[in-house]
Scaffold this active site. Structure first.
Site, PDB file in Angstrom:
ATOM      1  CB  SER A 242      12.702  57.144  68.422  1.00 58.08           C
ATOM      2  OG  SER A 242      11.921  57.548  69.508  1.00 58.08           O
TER       3      SER A 242
ATOM      4  CE1 TYR B  17       8.287  54.325  66.030  1.00 60.61           C
ATOM      5  CE2 TYR B  17       8.687  55.307  68.195  1.00 60.61           C
ATOM      6  CZ  TYR B  17       8.843  55.320  66.816  1.00 60.61           C
ATOM      7  OH  TYR B  17       9.579  56.326  66.236  1.00 60.61           O
TER       8      TYR B  17
ATOM      9  CE  LYS C  79      11.772  54.096  64.798  1.00 55.38           C
ATOM     10  NZ  LYS C  79      11.984  54.121  63.352  1.00 55.38           N
TER      11      LYS C  79
HETATM   12  P1  NAD Z   1       5.717  59.001  58.544  1.00 55.52           P
HETATM   13  O1  NAD Z   1       4.736  57.952  58.885  1.00 55.52           O
HETATM   14  O2  NAD Z   1       5.223  60.317  58.061  1.00 55.52           O
HETATM   15  O3  NAD Z   1       6.799  58.455  57.485  1.00 55.52           O
HETATM   16  C1  NAD Z   1       7.167  57.097  57.432  1.00 55.52           C
HETATM   17  C2  NAD Z   1       6.953  56.655  55.991  1.00 55.52           C
HETATM   18  O4  NAD Z   1       7.320  55.283  55.860  1.00 55.52           O
HETATM   19  C3  NAD Z   1       5.486  56.766  55.540  1.00 55.52           C
HETATM   20  O5  NAD Z   1       5.446  57.527  54.356  1.00 55.52           O
HETATM   21  C4  NAD Z   1       5.053  55.321  55.308  1.00 55.52           C
HETATM   22  O6  NAD Z   1       4.123  55.235  54.247  1.00 55.52           O
HETATM   23  C5  NAD Z   1       6.384  54.649  55.007  1.00 55.52           C
HETATM   24  N1  NAD Z   1       6.446  53.220  55.318  1.00 55.52           N
HETATM   25  C6  NAD Z   1       6.167  52.584  56.485  1.00 55.52           C
HETATM   26  N2  NAD Z   1       6.440  51.277  56.379  1.00 55.52           N
HETATM   27  C7  NAD Z   1       6.907  51.070  55.123  1.00 55.52           C
HETATM   28  C8  NAD Z   1       7.359  49.930  54.412  1.00 55.52           C
HETATM   29  N3  NAD Z   1       7.385  48.719  54.975  1.00 55.52           N
HETATM   30  N4  NAD Z   1       7.773  50.092  53.128  1.00 55.52           N
HETATM   31  C9  NAD Z   1       7.755  51.308  52.530  1.00 55.52           C
HETATM   32  N5  NAD Z   1       7.344  52.422  53.165  1.00 55.52           N
HETATM   33  C10 NAD Z   1       6.920  52.294  54.433  1.00 55.52           C
HETATM   34  O7  NAD Z   1       6.651  59.209  59.821  1.00 55.52           O
HETATM   35  P2  NAD Z   1       7.764  60.316  60.117  1.00 55.52           P
HETATM   36  O8  NAD Z   1       7.267  61.152  61.236  1.00 55.52           O
HETATM   37  O9  NAD Z   1       8.209  60.940  58.867  1.00 55.52           O
HETATM   38  O10 NAD Z   1       8.899  59.384  60.701  1.00 55.52           O
HETATM   39  C11 NAD Z   1       9.951  58.886  59.900  1.00 55.52           C
HETATM   40  C12 NAD Z   1      10.792  57.955  60.740  1.00 55.52           C
HETATM   41  O11 NAD Z   1      11.256  58.647  61.891  1.00 55.52           O
HETATM   42  C13 NAD Z   1      10.025  56.744  61.264  1.00 55.52           C
HETATM   43  O12 NAD Z   1      10.876  55.611  61.235  1.00 55.52           O
HETATM   44  C14 NAD Z   1       9.703  57.126  62.689  1.00 55.52           C
HETATM   45  O13 NAD Z   1       9.575  56.004  63.521  1.00 55.52           O
HETATM   46  C15 NAD Z   1      10.930  57.948  63.069  1.00 55.52           C
HETATM   47  N6  NAD Z   1      10.664  58.903  64.146  1.00 55.52           N
HETATM   48  C16 NAD Z   1       9.626  59.788  64.033  1.00 55.52           C
HETATM   49  C17 NAD Z   1       9.367  60.679  65.079  1.00 55.52           C
HETATM   50  C18 NAD Z   1       8.201  61.636  64.999  1.00 55.52           C
HETATM   51  O14 NAD Z   1       7.765  62.117  66.050  1.00 55.52           O
HETATM   52  N7  NAD Z   1       7.682  61.970  63.839  1.00 55.52           N
HETATM   53  C19 NAD Z   1      10.164  60.656  66.234  1.00 55.52           C
HETATM   54  C20 NAD Z   1      11.226  59.749  66.309  1.00 55.52           C
HETATM   55  C21 NAD Z   1      11.470  58.876  65.248  1.00 55.52           C
END
Ligand code: NAD
Ligand code: UDP
Length: 338
Positions: free
Chosen positions: A124, A149, A153
């Site tokens: 991120s 958070y 990362k």
């Molecule tokens: P999201 O919450 O929609 O997807 C993450 C998924 O991981 C979810 O479906 C959740 O159920 C699953 N999950 C969490 N912990 C778990 C575990 N221990 N075992 C199995 N499944 C698990 O989030 P997203 O927006 O799709 O983000 C995906 C990744 O990208 C994340 O790591 C997030 O930190 C990173 N990210 C997201 C953003 C954003 O703004 N959306 C920005 C930067 C980074």
């Protein structure tokens, strides 16, 4: 290739699954649905017209994860699974460190056991912390993070770099996402937040559909062009394609490489409100309120390294992001709750 997507039922993972399949790859999804819904898997299957092997397990549950690796010959892993709410991570830091770091460590152990060496990690832009100048580039020192958070990362990036030092075959791309928004143009998949959204785009679309009465704009006294916060919004389909490009890169290289996925362009909150209204012919009532704690005034990516190494750049416009968000919201007023 056969690609394991951890967290593949989530917002970014589901869109990335679609793009990998479009490119002729097979995907296997592991997700414990802590922040997602099994209907997302159904929608991926609808769009890609094929059955997806899906396992409802925690990535940190290495016994069950091992079974998935035994059953499927996995060639590469894209690790999306993680808790992602910045504000919540300040309230329950231990849960965030435990979930995000443990799941990564377990995954690395099982990958090593099965000799899987290609890894893409969802990092991120928050790893750039509070003190870097904009635009953020990958040579800047990361750290000074402002939430647990973001530290998860940062620490996971470090763990992955350490693994790449000892395992000469390991290839990892640390993708530093900026602000992913939008939805699949079919309107079948999109962002599905639980409760009242924290993020700007889902909040605006719920105002547009009448679920929320007005947008609260957090501050108009920032040193930006109109006083509201500026971010680098990137369409989730562009972001998903960035993963396809990153995996092609990882296959041909070794070691660890951090790469920004952004557009390189910043838009203010008011830019978003105006563009959303115009692109969709809707009204977004808003009120200016105080700043949100922890928000930075302005940041966006230096997006040149992705062009250079991955031959990838974001192509969709802010209008596309607004139109696709609205199509998803209109077609699915209650998200995936069918
Ligand atoms: P999201 O919450 O929609 O997807 C993450 C998924 O991981 C979810 O479906 C959740 O159920 C699953 N999950 C969490 N912990 C778990 C575990 N221990 N075992 C199995 N499944 C698990 O989030 P997203 O927006 O799709 O983000 C995906 C990744 O990208 C994340 O790591 C997030 O930190 C990173 N990210 C997201 C953003 C954003 O703004 N959306 C920005 C930067 C980074
Ligand atoms: N924002 C806002 N009202 C909201 C949600 C967000 O004014 O209800 C602003 C926020 O202050 C920031 C921008 O919109 O300037 C993007 O916020 P978001 O939470 O979507 O992303 P992040 O803060 O993680 O970059």
């Amino acid at each position: 290739m056969n690609i394991l997507l951890t967290g593949g039922a989530g917002y970014i993972g589901s869109h990335t699954a679609i793009e990998f399949i479009e490119k002729g790859h097979s995907v296997v999804i592991v997700d414990n649905l802590v922040n997602s819904n099994h209907f997302a898997i159904k929608r991926i299957e609808e769009i890609s017209r094929q059955k997806i092997p899906f396992y409802n397990i925690d990535v940190a549950d290495i016994a069950n994860l091992d079974k998935v690796f035994c059953k499927h010959k996995i060639d590469a892993v894209v690790h999306f699974a993680g808790l992602k709410a910045v504000g919540e991570s300040v309230q329950i830091p231990v849960k965030y460190y435990r979930n995000n770091i443990d799941s990564t460590l377990g995954l690395l152990e099982i990958m090593e056991k099965h000799n899987v060496v290609n890894f893409i990690f969802s990092s991120s832009a928050t790893v750039y912390g509070n003190n870097n100048d904009i635009p953020y580039n990958e040579n800047m020192l990361a750290g000074n993070c402002s939430s647990p958070y973001a530290w998860t990362k940062f620490f996971i990036e470090q763990i992955l770099k350490d693994v790449a030092v000892v395992n000469q075959n390991f290839s990892v791309v640390l993708l530093r996402y900026f602000n992913p928004v939008g939805a699949h143009p079919s309107g079948k998949t999109g962002e599905n937040p639980n409760g009242i959204p924290n993020n700007l785009f889902p909040y605006i679309s719920q105002v547009a559909i009448g679920k929320l009465s007005e947008l609260k704009i957090f501050g108009n006294d920032y040193p930006t062009k109109d006083g509201t916060g500026v971010r680098d919004y990137i369409h989730v389909v562009d972001l998903a394609k960035g993963h396809v490009a990153a995996l092609e890169y990882a296959e041909k290289h070794k070691g660890a490489e951090a790469i920004n996925l952004g557009t390189g362009r910043g838009y203010s909150v008011l830019d978003i409100v105006k563009t959303f209204e115009k692109a969709n012919n809707v009204k977004i009532p808003y009120q200016i309120v105080g700043r949100r704690a922890g928000d930075l005034s302005e940041y966006y990516a230096d997006a040149s390294k992705a062009v250079l190494l991955l031959n990838w750049k974001a192509e969709k416009t802010l209008e596309d992001m607004c139109r696709d968000t609205w199509r998803w919201q209109r077609q699915n007023p209650n998200g995936y709750d069918e």
